[in-house]
Design a protein around this motif. Structure first.
Motif, PDB file in Angstrom:
ATOM      1  N   LEU A 154      26.894 112.950  43.553  1.00 40.29           N
ATOM      2  CA  LEU A 154      27.630 113.402  42.372  1.00 40.29           C
ATOM      3  C   LEU A 154      29.090 112.954  42.410  1.00 40.29           C
ATOM      4  O   LEU A 154      29.779 112.974  41.399  1.00 40.29           O
ATOM      5  CB  LEU A 154      27.606 114.938  42.275  1.00 40.29           C
ATOM      6  N   ALA A 155      29.565 112.572  43.592  1.00 40.01           N
ATOM      7  CA  ALA A 155      30.988 112.274  43.745  1.00 40.01           C
ATOM      8  C   ALA A 155      31.336 110.829  43.414  1.00 40.01           C
ATOM      9  O   ALA A 155      32.496 110.441  43.451  1.00 40.01           O
ATOM     10  CB  ALA A 155      31.431 112.599  45.178  1.00 40.01           C
ATOM     11  N   LEU A 158      34.560 117.411  44.397  1.00 37.60           N
ATOM     12  CA  LEU A 158      33.507 116.568  44.957  1.00 37.60           C
ATOM     13  C   LEU A 158      34.085 115.282  45.533  1.00 37.60           C
ATOM     14  O   LEU A 158      33.727 114.845  46.622  1.00 37.60           O
ATOM     15  CB  LEU A 158      32.497 116.206  43.862  1.00 37.60           C
ATOM     16  N   PHE A 159      35.003 114.692  44.775  1.00 35.55           N
ATOM     17  CA  PHE A 159      35.596 113.425  45.194  1.00 35.55           C
ATOM     18  C   PHE A 159      36.340 113.583  46.523  1.00 35.55           C
ATOM     19  O   PHE A 159      36.199 112.766  47.435  1.00 35.55           O
ATOM     20  CB  PHE A 159      36.554 112.931  44.100  1.00 35.55           C
ATOM     21  N   LEU A 160      37.128 114.657  46.629  1.00 40.51           N
ATOM     22  CA  LEU A 160      37.894 114.855  47.862  1.00 40.51           C
ATOM     23  C   LEU A 160      36.964 115.051  49.058  1.00 40.51           C
ATOM     24  O   LEU A 160      37.146 114.440  50.103  1.00 40.51           O
ATOM     25  CB  LEU A 160      38.822 116.063  47.718  1.00 40.51           C
ATOM     26  N   VAL A 161      35.949 115.894  48.874  1.00 38.30           N
ATOM     27  CA  VAL A 161      35.085 116.237  50.006  1.00 38.30           C
ATOM     28  C   VAL A 161      34.185 115.061  50.411  1.00 38.30           C
ATOM     29  O   VAL A 161      33.999 114.797  51.588  1.00 38.30           O
ATOM     30  CB  VAL A 161      34.220 117.471  49.672  1.00 38.30           C
ATOM     31  N   TRP A 162      33.635 114.341  49.417  1.00 41.07           N
ATOM     32  CA  TRP A 162      32.593 113.363  49.739  1.00 41.07           C
ATOM     33  C   TRP A 162      33.038 111.906  49.690  1.00 41.07           C
ATOM     34  O   TRP A 162      32.287 111.034  50.062  1.00 41.07           O
ATOM     35  CB  TRP A 162      31.379 113.558  48.825  1.00 41.07           C
ATOM     36  N   VAL A 212      30.323 111.075  56.209  1.00 35.15           N
ATOM     37  CA  VAL A 212      29.547 111.934  55.310  1.00 35.15           C
ATOM     38  C   VAL A 212      28.332 112.495  56.046  1.00 35.15           C
ATOM     39  O   VAL A 212      28.004 113.668  55.913  1.00 35.15           O
ATOM     40  CB  VAL A 212      29.118 111.162  54.036  1.00 35.15           C
ATOM     41  N   PRO A 249      26.262 114.767  47.486  1.00 33.78           N
ATOM     42  CA  PRO A 249      27.181 113.626  47.694  1.00 33.78           C
ATOM     43  C   PRO A 249      27.108 112.559  46.595  1.00 33.78           C
ATOM     44  O   PRO A 249      28.153 112.049  46.177  1.00 33.78           O
ATOM     45  CB  PRO A 249      26.762 113.078  49.060  1.00 33.78           C
ATOM     46  N   LEU A 286      29.486 115.276  58.216  1.00 33.10           N
ATOM     47  CA  LEU A 286      29.779 116.465  57.426  1.00 33.10           C
ATOM     48  C   LEU A 286      28.487 117.194  57.049  1.00 33.10           C
ATOM     49  O   LEU A 286      28.390 118.421  57.165  1.00 33.10           O
ATOM     50  CB  LEU A 286      30.556 116.051  56.172  1.00 33.10           C
ATOM     51  N   MET A 335      43.627 106.770  42.243  1.00 27.47           N
ATOM     52  CA  MET A 335      42.969 106.959  43.531  1.00 27.47           C
ATOM     53  C   MET A 335      41.444 106.878  43.369  1.00 27.47           C
ATOM     54  O   MET A 335      40.745 106.266  44.177  1.00 27.47           O
ATOM     55  CB  MET A 335      43.360 108.323  44.103  1.00 27.47           C
TER      56      MET A 335
END
Lengths: 279, 292
Positions: A151-152, B21-25, A130, A149, A133, A114
Motif C-alpha cells: 500500500l505504501a 505507510l510511506f514512512l514505515v514501509w 522491510v 507494505p 520489520l 521525497m
C-alpha cells in the motif's frame, strides 16, 4: 509512412516476419492450453502435439477436486490480497493526492518531492529492512505482510496528483463559496471527474498485485499462504511428473488476466505505458 | 496556534494515512537498509553488531559476487540489445501500415500481463529436453536437440528468449508511439529527393527517435540489472551458476543464508548503480529537447 508505396518484396518481407512473430507469441499460450487439455500420458507421446488428439477437461476437474491441492486456497489468497490492496490504494492514494494537489499543508512540496524521489529506490534496497520489520511485528506469513507494505508504493499518489492538478479550479472555488466542505469537494467534485484515471490505476494495481512474485515468495513460507503465482511455482516443482495438471493450473492463473486484458485493453496499455512499470 | 497552521494540520489528515505507510514501509527501510549494511545482523536472535566497512570489503573476496555481476552484465547486454531490436522491428512494421495492426498489437502485447509464475511454467516445459515441443520441432527439421536450460552455454540465452516473449510488446508500444509522431511529410519529401528506405531510416527515423531510444534503453537496463524471478523459476541460477544473477546473490545471502548485513551491502551497491542510471535518465529527459 503509410502513404509511401513499398515495393512488393518489402511488403512480403513484413508479412512473413509478422507471421513468424505471431507464431512465436502464440505458440507458448497454445502449448499451455493444449497441454492442459491432454490426458497425462499423451504429454509424453511422440509426435509432440500442440493440440491434443482428444481434448479433456479432466485436469481442471482434478485440480479442484483432488485432495492436497490447495488450488482454491491459492485463488482465495490471490483474490483477497489483490482486492484489498487495490481498494486500499485507491482510497488512501486519492485522499493523499487530493491533499497534495489542493490543500494547504505544511512542508507539502518537500514531502511530495521525497515521495517522488523514492520511486528511484530499487526494490532490493528496501527488501531486507522491510523483511526485518515484518519479522519483528510477527507479520511474516500473514495476510498483513502481503497487503500492507504494497500500500505504501508511491505510484498511485503520483499518478492521481498529476491528474487532479489538471482539473480546473473555478468549479471548486464556486463550491467553496457556497459553503461546500473539503470532504465534499473531494467526494463530490474531484472524485467523480477522476473516474477514468482511478480506473486505470485500479487496473494497474490489480494486475501488478495479482502477478507479483518476489514479494509474496519472500514473505510467505507456508503453502496455505501462497498467492496463486507462487503456489503455481511450488506446484510445478512438486507435481513435476504431472505436466498436464500443472499446465491446467497455469491456465487457471493466466486466463482471468487475459480476459481482463482483452476487455480493458485500451486502459491497460495506456496505464502501463504511462507508468513504465511492470512487476 | 494561528488559524492558518491549524487549518494546515486539519488538511494534513488527508495525507496522513499515506504518509504513515510511506514512512514505515519506504522511507525508514531505505534509511535502515544503509545502516544494516554496516552491521552483522542475526535476524533470528536479533543480535546486531557494527562491523564498519567489512561487508563492503567482503565483496572483493567473494567469487560469487564477481560471477553474479558478470552474469548480470551478460544478461543485460543480451536482453537489452535483442529485446529492443525486436521491439523496434515490430514497431516499424506496425507503423508502416501493416494490415491487422490491432490484431498484431494485441498478440505481441498480451504476454506482458502474465505473471512470471505462469510464464516460467510454460517456458520451462517448452524448453524441456525430452518432451518439449521446441526440441521436437528441431528434430523434425533435422537439427540436433538443444539442452536449452541445462547447458551452461545456452541457459542465459534461453532465459533472454523467454524475456523477449514476455516483455518485447512493452517497448514496441513506446517505439510505435514515437514512430507515429514523425510527420509523414518528412518521408515523402525525402522520397521525392530520391532517398531509399535505408537512408530514410538513418537520416530521418533514427535521429528523431533519439530521445525515445534513450528512454527505453535506460529503462530496460535498469530493469535488467534487477533480474531475478526468471532465473529463479527457470533454472534456479544454474546450471553451474550460469544464470546466477546479482539480485539472486542478494536473495541467497539474505533469505537463504540470512546474512542480512552482507545482503544489505550488496543491495546498497546495486541501488547506487541504479540511482546513477536513473539520474542520467532524468537529466536526459529534462534536457531541452527539439520536438518535431
Amino acid at each position: 509512412m503509410k502513404a509511401l508505396r513499398a515495393p512488393a518484396a518489402v511488403t512480403v518481407f513484413w508479412y512473413a516476419l509478422f507471421a513468424a512473430f505471431t507464431v512465436f507469441f502464440l505458440v507458448p499460450l497454445l502449448f499451455m492450453l493444449g497441454t492442459s487439455l491432454k490426458l497425462e500420458k499423451e504429454v509424453y507421446d511422440f509426435p509432440v502435439r500442440l493440440w491434443p488428439k482428444s481434448a479433456t477437461v479432466d485436469n481442471y476437474v482434478a485440480l479442484f477436486t483432488r485432495p492436497n491441492i490447495p488450488m482454491l486456497r491459492w485463488i482465495f489468497n490471490s483474490v483477497y490480497v489483490t482486492l484489498a490492496v487495490t481498494a486500499g490504494v485507491l482510497v488512501i492514494d486519492s485522499l493523499a493526492a487530493f491533499g497534495f494537489s489542493r490543500l494547504e499543508i505544511p512542508c507539502k512540496r518537500w514531502l511530495f518531492a521525497m515521495i517522488i524521489g523514492s520511486m528511484m529506490i530499487p526494490f532490493p534496497a528496501t527488501l531486507i529492512p522491510v523483511y526485518g520489520l515484518l519479522q519483528k511485528l510477527h507479520w511474516l506469513d500473514t495476510y498483513k505482510a502481503l497487503i500492507i507494505p504494497p500500500l505504501a508504493g508511491p505510484l498511485g499518489v503520483f499518478l492521481l496528483k498529476q491528474f487532479f492538478d489538471t482539473i480546473p479550479r473555478d468549479l471548486e472555488e464556486a463550491a467553496l463559496l457556497d459553503g461546500c466542505s473539503k470532504v465534499d469537494l473531494f467526494s463530490r467534485i474531484i472524485l467523480p471527474l477522476s473516474m477514468p484515471v482511478m480506473a486505470t490505476l485500479g487496473i494497474l494495481v490489480f494486475m501488478g498485485i495479482w502477478n507479483s512474485f518476489l514479494w509474496p515468495l519472500i514473505v510467505t513460507n507456508s503453502i496455505k499462504m501462497h498467492p496463486l503465482p507462487v503456489g503455481l511455482t511450488f506446484f510445478n516443482g512438486e507435481y513435476w511428473s504431472e505436466r498436464a495438471l500443472v499446465m491446467a493450473a497455469a491456465a487457471v492463473c493466466a486466463f482471468p488476466v487475459l480476459v481482463v486484458f482483452l476487455i480493458f485493453q485500451r486502459y491497460i496499455v495506456r496505464g502501463i505505458m504511462m507508468t513504465g512499470l511492470k512487476d | 496556534m494561528t488559524g492558518r497552521t491549524k487549518n494546515g494540520l486539519v488538511n494534513a489528515l488527508f495525507i496522513a494515512p499515506y504518509l504513515a505507510l510511506f514512512l514505515v514501509w519506504v522511507a525508514l527501510p531505505a534509511f535502515f537498509g544503509v545502516a544494516i549494511s554496516f552491521t552483522k545482523w542475526n535476524i533470528f536472535t536479533g543480535e546486531i553488531g557494527f562491523v564498519g566497512l567489512n561487508n563492503y570489503l567482503r565483496v572483493l573476496s567473494d567469487d560469487l559476487f564477481l560471477r553474479s555481476l558478470l552474469n548480470t552484465f551478460q544478461y543485460a547486454a543480451l536482453s537489452v540489445a535483442a529485446g529492443n531490436a525486436v521491439s523496434f522491428l515490430l514497431a516499424c512494421g506496425l507503423a508502416g501500415g501493416i494490415a491487422g495492426r490491432r490484431f498484431f498489437q494485441t498478440i505481441f502485447f498480451a504476454p506482458i500481463i502474465l505473471s512470471i509464475g505462469v510464464t516460467g511454467v510454460i517456458w520451462g516445459w517448452l524448453y524441456n529436453t525430452d518432451f518439449g515441443i521446441l526440441n521436437y520441432w528441431l528434430q523434425q527439421t533435422g537439427l540436433p536437440r538443444l539442452n536449452w536450460l541445462t547447458n551452461p552455454k545456452f541457459a542465459m540465452i534461453s532465459i533472454v528468449i523467454m524475456v523477449i516473449w514476455a516483455g518485447a510488446g512493452f517497448n514496441m508500444m513506446i517505439y510505435l508511439a514515437g514512430l507515429l509522431n514523425i510527420p509523414k511529410s518528412y518521408y515523402e519529401a525525402a522520397q521525392l529527393d530520391g532517398a531509399g528506405a535505408m537512408s530514410r531510416m538513418i537520416h530521418i527515423t533514427l535521429p528523431l527517435m533519439k530521445h525515445t531510444f534513450a528512454f527505453t534503453l535506460i529503462i530496460s537496463t535498469i530493469g535488467a540489472f534487477q533480474v531475478f524471478d526468471q532465473p529463479y523459476i527457470l533454472t534456479g541460477g544454474g546450471p553451474d551458476y550460469a544464470t546466477y544473477t546479482y539480485v539472486y546473490h542478494i536473495y541467497s545471502n539474505g533469505f537463504r543464508y540470512f546474512r542480512m548485513g552482507y545482503a544489505s551491502a550488496l543491495s546498497c551497491l546495486l541501488a547506487a548503480v541504479i540511482a546513477l542510471f536513473s539520474f542520467i535518465q532524468y537529466k536526459m529527459l529534462t534536457r531541452r529537447r527539439v520536438d518535431y
